[in-house]
Design a protein around this motif. Sequence first.
Motif, PDB file in Angstrom:
ATOM      1  N   THR A 264       0.845  -1.187   0.000  1.00  0.00           N
ATOM      2  CA  THR A 264       0.000   0.000   0.000  1.00  0.00           C
ATOM      3  C   THR A 264       0.887   1.246   0.000  1.00  0.00           C
ATOM      4  O   THR A 264       1.810   1.353   0.813  1.00  0.00           O
ATOM      5  N   VAL A 265       0.572   2.139  -0.931  1.00  0.00           N
ATOM      6  CA  VAL A 265       1.309   3.401  -1.001  1.00  0.00           C
ATOM      7  C   VAL A 265       0.338   4.528  -0.682  1.00  0.00           C
ATOM      8  O   VAL A 265      -0.730   4.623  -1.298  1.00  0.00           O
ATOM      9  N   GLU A 315      -6.042  15.190   2.461  1.00  0.00           N
ATOM     10  CA  GLU A 315      -5.287  15.348   1.220  1.00  0.00           C
ATOM     11  C   GLU A 315      -4.536  14.071   0.838  1.00  0.00           C
ATOM     12  O   GLU A 315      -4.059  13.951  -0.277  1.00  0.00           O
ATOM     13  N   TRP A 316      -4.385  13.180   1.771  1.00  0.00           N
ATOM     14  CA  TRP A 316      -3.623  11.964   1.483  1.00  0.00           C
ATOM     15  C   TRP A 316      -4.403  11.059   0.525  1.00  0.00           C
ATOM     16  O   TRP A 316      -5.623  10.961   0.592  1.00  0.00           O
ATOM     17  N   ARG A 317      -3.695  10.412  -0.381  1.00  0.00           N
ATOM     18  CA  ARG A 317      -4.323   9.433  -1.278  1.00  0.00           C
ATOM     19  C   ARG A 317      -3.652   8.088  -1.057  1.00  0.00           C
ATOM     20  O   ARG A 317      -2.458   8.038  -0.765  1.00  0.00           O
ATOM     21  N   THR A 318      -4.426   7.040  -1.251  1.00  0.00           N
ATOM     22  CA  THR A 318      -3.900   5.696  -0.983  1.00  0.00           C
ATOM     23  C   THR A 318      -4.144   4.776  -2.172  1.00  0.00           C
ATOM     24  O   THR A 318      -5.211   4.790  -2.774  1.00  0.00           O
ATOM     25  N   LEU A 319      -3.125   3.986  -2.503  1.00  0.00           N
ATOM     26  CA  LEU A 319      -3.226   3.020  -3.605  1.00  0.00           C
ATOM     27  C   LEU A 319      -2.727   1.672  -3.108  1.00  0.00           C
ATOM     28  O   LEU A 319      -1.731   1.616  -2.391  1.00  0.00           O
ATOM     29  N   ARG A 320      -3.430   0.619  -3.491  1.00  0.00           N
ATOM     30  CA  ARG A 320      -2.944  -0.733  -3.169  1.00  0.00           C
ATOM     31  C   ARG A 320      -2.682  -1.456  -4.468  1.00  0.00           C
ATOM     32  O   ARG A 320      -3.265  -1.120  -5.492  1.00  0.00           O
ATOM     33  N   GLY A 321      -1.808  -2.438  -4.432  1.00  0.00           N
ATOM     34  CA  GLY A 321      -1.607  -3.195  -5.665  1.00  0.00           C
ATOM     35  C   GLY A 321      -0.367  -4.046  -5.665  1.00  0.00           C
ATOM     36  O   GLY A 321       0.288  -4.228  -4.632  1.00  0.00           O
ATOM     37  N   THR A 396       3.660   0.467   2.903  1.00  0.00           N
ATOM     38  CA  THR A 396       3.550  -0.700   3.786  1.00  0.00           C
ATOM     39  C   THR A 396       3.421  -1.937   2.909  1.00  0.00           C
ATOM     40  O   THR A 396       2.486  -2.017   2.103  1.00  0.00           O
ATOM     41  N   PRO A 397       4.350  -2.890   3.038  1.00  0.00           N
ATOM     42  CA  PRO A 397       4.196  -4.117   2.252  1.00  0.00           C
ATOM     43  C   PRO A 397       2.996  -4.910   2.761  1.00  0.00           C
ATOM     44  O   PRO A 397       2.650  -4.815   3.943  1.00  0.00           O
ATOM     45  N   ARG A 398       2.376  -5.670   1.882  1.00  0.00           N
ATOM     46  CA  ARG A 398       1.122  -6.331   2.236  1.00  0.00           C
ATOM     47  C   ARG A 398       1.238  -7.199   3.476  1.00  0.00           C
ATOM     48  O   ARG A 398       0.368  -7.206   4.336  1.00  0.00           O
TER      49      ARG A 398
END
Length: 479
Positions: A264-265, A315-321, A396-398
Amino acid sequence: SAESSETLFCPISDTVAAEIFKKKPRSRHHRWRCAEVTFTCPEEALCQHWVSSIREQLAAIASRPKHLLVYINPYSGKRQGKRIYERKVAPLFAQAGVSTHVIVTERANYARDQLKTGAELQKFDGVVCVGGDGMFSEILHGLIWRTQIDGGVDPNCPEEELIPCTLRIGIIPAGSTDCICFATVGTNDPVTSALHIIVGDSQPMDVCSVHHNNTFLQYSVSLLGYGFYGDVLTDSERKRWMGPARYDLSGVKMFLTHHYYEGTVSYLPAKGIMGTPRDAARCRSGCVVCQHNRQLLPEKAERYEVDEASESDSEWRTLRGKFLAINAASMSCACPRSPKGLSPAAHLADGTTDLILVRKCSRFDFLRHLLRHTSKDDQFDLAFVEVHRVRRFCFTPRHCQSDSDLDLRENGKHQIFSQICRDHPACGCAPAYSSWNCDGEILNHTAIDVRVHCQFIQLFARGIEEPKVFEELPNPCAI
Ligand SMILES: Nc1ncnc2c1ncn2[C@@H]1O[C@H](COP(=O)(O)OP(=O)(O)OP(=O)(O)O)[C@@H](O)[C@H]1O
Ligand SMILES: CCCCCCCCCCCCC/C=C/[C@@H](O)[C@H](CO)NC(C)=O
Ligand SMILES: [Ca+2]
């Protein structure tokens, strides 16, 4: 009476030299060379008067360093650091009247530890490192740490208002990648860098602080890379004996291995700034984007990079992948291996880093992305690549939910299992973790919190000059 003459030492660019001496223009960009200008006059006394007058004028230029602390890593790159310094650099410093205290390092972190605690820094106008990016990193860490401790600031707190370093840093390139020198000067040439130091150039530069669970890990000025670049570095460290070629071999190996990593970034986009990572314009000497974006930062806390209001949680954005690579380029990261760099439009001193996310894709597509680092095509114009200009980010790594997971990774089965799979990519079982490559050093943790500190240090450099800058100069004395 007999004519008197005196040869004066005068560092100038090849183009200006060509103008003076009507030689052909330089063949290799951004390289500087010394020129000797001989003045003649009818009387010796008059000649001496001119010489002492010019020397006085030069000595009065406060920006020119007079006393430098020099650290040489004898094991950098092709192990030529000592020879390069003695043959190419020391004679120039002597000619220009710059006194030096030279230390050849005896082990890794020797320079860093001396700067942190021992060295008497007040008598120097700057610290010079002869080596690669790792040696620069040692100087950077030593100076920043010392400045914070002397100023009573706790470097372990990611929210702390850090105190900028006042001593300028010079880099005499002698390493394997020399990314920081190349991206701030435009070439990795020891004579050019020595001349930038002598004339007292200054180039501000952003620094990222990297923390894990409120513990300081490392500072970064160039690349923070997880996945591909982390794996390339980890693998290449085992091949240090090969010299600079180790990066190419490990690069090909890791490309074939084709591991992806889940995680997750979260990032805080840089709002209201001039410039984007997709710009055609580049960060160049006297960059207006860097100047403009520095001015955006709040007056009330001149040393504080981020407007607290814009740092609100919303304002923070979060992406998982699943990612093949997560790169944060705080500067272009141009180097001889990648002349455009990982983020060609990134800025040296704008208070941001370019967060590049390369999602899981085929080997063929990843190769297209990598090859675009060396061609004119846009490496970000691909469906599986995204880039964001940010002030801060976390990863954070999964599988890393807690410190106990991390301990398991570092000490237990995961690590052994990962190692087997790294060495046997055909088994198809990908490791859960990569490592962070932080300016060429491997970080001990994978879950990190990164924050950009705008224009936090100064280098003896002036950024990369466009050719027209030379053409517009009225006369050589102007530089
Ligand atoms: N005397 C020494 N003996 C062994 N290692 C040293 C010594 N002095 C410094 N080092 C370490 O050597 C490592 C590599 O140095 P450096 O970065 O200068 O060269 P490089 O790795 O060839 O170049 P680059 O970082 O540009 O790829 C650094 O991490 C530094 O801490
Ligand atoms: C398909 C083959 C791909 C080969 C890739 C080779 C590796 C190229 C290296 C380019 C690195 C540019 C960024 C520089 C980062 C520096 O901070 C760091 C320290 O010197 N260097 C590296 C190599 O991590
Ligand atoms: Ca930047």
